[in-house]
Write a protein that holds these residues in place. Structure first.
Motif: not given
Length: 116
Positions: A13-16, A21-22, A28-29
């Motif tokens: 879940g954290v990796a997903g 987010a990335l 955004e970049i």
């Protein structure tokens, strides 16, 4: 052992979430870079490709119209010359005086006919 599968679920879940987010950061970049490039190009007064293509097409159309107009003007000039030649040819053939020959006015170029 029951804690181990839950740990992997939490880790997945954290990796997903990190990947999401990335991906958001990447978007955004991209948006920031694109806006900065547009700003720099605007300052340099660089023409976009689409605008360049439109202007090139307009120039090609203008060039073709100019060439067509030159051909039409040349044809009209030849026609006028032919008509002028046809108009002066009968006068010379019959021996009649033309306004350019001086015979119609009776003046032969001799200035002694005028009193001093």
């Amino acid at each position: 052992m029951s804690d181990r599968p839950r740990f992997f679920d939490d880790l997945a879940g954290v990796a997903g979430g990190a990947f999401s987010a990335l991906a958001g950061v990447k978007e955004e970049i991209n948006t920031l870079v694109r806006s900065r490039v547009d700003e720099v190009l605007g300052q340099l007064q660089v023409v976009r490709r689409e605008e360049f293509e439109v202007i090139r097409e307009l120039a090609a159309n203008a060039r073709a119209a100019s060439e067509d107009a030159e051909q039409r003007i040349g044809a009209l000039e030849r026609r006028v010359a032919d008509l002028e030649e046809a108009q002066t040819a009968p006068a010379h053939a019959t021996g009649k005086a033309t306004p350019d020959s001086g015979e119609a006015t009776g003046w032969s170029g001799d200035s002694s006919a005028f009193p001093n």
